[in-house]
Design a protein around this motif. Sequence first.
Motif, mmCIF file in Angstrom:
data_model
loop_
_atom_site.group_PDB
_atom_site.id
_atom_site.type_symbol
_atom_site.label_atom_id
_atom_site.label_comp_id
_atom_site.label_asym_id
_atom_site.label_seq_id
_atom_site.Cartn_x
_atom_site.Cartn_y
_atom_site.Cartn_z
ATOM 1 N N SER A 218 -0.141 -1.868 5.346
ATOM 2 C CA SER A 218 0.638 -0.627 5.512
ATOM 3 C C SER A 218 0.822 -0.314 6.992
ATOM 4 O O SER A 218 1.873 0.195 7.403
ATOM 5 C CB SER A 218 -0.062 0.552 4.831
ATOM 6 O OG SER A 218 -0.161 0.326 3.452
ATOM 7 N N GLN B 261 3.807 3.442 0.384
ATOM 8 C CA GLN B 261 2.823 3.234 -0.681
ATOM 9 C C GLN B 261 2.599 4.529 -1.477
ATOM 10 O O GLN B 261 2.309 4.498 -2.654
ATOM 11 C CB GLN B 261 1.511 2.764 -0.046
ATOM 12 C CG GLN B 261 0.553 2.130 -1.006
ATOM 13 C CD GLN B 261 -0.599 1.426 -0.284
ATOM 14 O OE1 GLN B 261 -0.747 1.537 0.926
ATOM 15 N NE2 GLN B 261 -1.412 0.727 -1.033
ATOM 16 N N ASP C 123 6.237 -1.092 0.662
ATOM 17 C CA ASP C 123 4.777 -1.134 0.628
ATOM 18 C C ASP C 123 4.285 -0.984 -0.810
ATOM 19 O O ASP C 123 4.234 0.131 -1.335
ATOM 20 C CB ASP C 123 4.224 -0.002 1.504
ATOM 21 C CG ASP C 123 2.768 -0.230 1.856
ATOM 22 O OD1 ASP C 123 2.160 -1.176 1.302
ATOM 23 O OD2 ASP C 123 2.248 0.538 2.684
HETATM 24 MG MG MG Z 1 -1.601 -0.219 2.158
#
Ligand code: MG
Length: 267
Positions: free
Chosen positions: A45, A81, A158
Amino acid sequence: MALLNLESVALTYPGDERPAVENLSLSINQGELLAVVGPSGCGKSSTIGLLAGLTPATSGLLTLNDSPILAPGPDRAVVFQDYSLFPWMTALDNIIFALDESGRATGKTASEQAKKLLDMVGLSSYSHKYPSELSGGMRQRVAIARAFALDAPVYLMDEPFGAVDAKNRVSLQDLLLKLWAGDGNKKTVFLVTHDIDEALYLADRIAVFTPGPGRVLKIIDVPFPRPRRRFFLVQDPRYIELRNEILSLLQKEILAELQQVEGGAGI
Ligand SMILES: [Mg+2]
Ligand SMILES: Nc1ncnc2c1ncn2[C@@H]1O[C@H](COP(=O)(O)OP(=O)(O)OP(=O)(O)O)[C@@H](O)[C@H]1O
């Protein structure tokens, strides 16, 4: 030709001692779908944040089309994410806003396009729900629809399907392939996933990251021609071989890291 380039990139967050990313070098070609797999906390990330221009690198160089990446831009659509939808807007309004902000469509046209996008991710009957009224997987699908609305040349994703159930995941993967192919003008996709099968089904190449601080342990060329058929793919001996190779790379690295930590703690 390399479109995105990371050269000896390091990132240490303010106040942290240990870098999140270190000595990370990687090139992503124009029109390539590159998947990144690696253990939790290895800096995947963080790398998205760097490529998005949201986090400045501590050292090293990141470029897009040979120009340094210094800030976010409309040339890169990000699927985070944690979905990052605007909580005060309905699912539909989140997408309309993206169309409007990016100058892709306004007014009635934006509303119609947004409805189509929601339909594409199977959420047409949820358009007036707020993010807090949707399940995690549904929120993720709205975030994907919103990213598709931007129609950017580069997609930084992500774990976009991490919270999506198996059935929707399969159709969203195919939708991603459609988006990637565009109208013959392929997008460039940097896809973080923890799912090796997803990486092998979707990607041209897979970058396996080391445990943190993240850097590339190995790049794997995915040799299967497209269109790929899931059913046949998983029976291909090369598929099984590659899958095992990635698994064993990840396991070896995690074990080595654990031994180091245990050794360091004097256990
Ligand atoms: Mg991550
Ligand atoms: N905003 C932040 N501030 C400080 N440290 C951070 C921040 N974001 C991430 N980190 C640290 O950087 C390291 C890498 O985190 P990152 O989120 O990039 O990992 P990841 O590979 O995406 O993990 P996961 O697979 O669990 O999502 C971790 O040690 C994490 O604690």
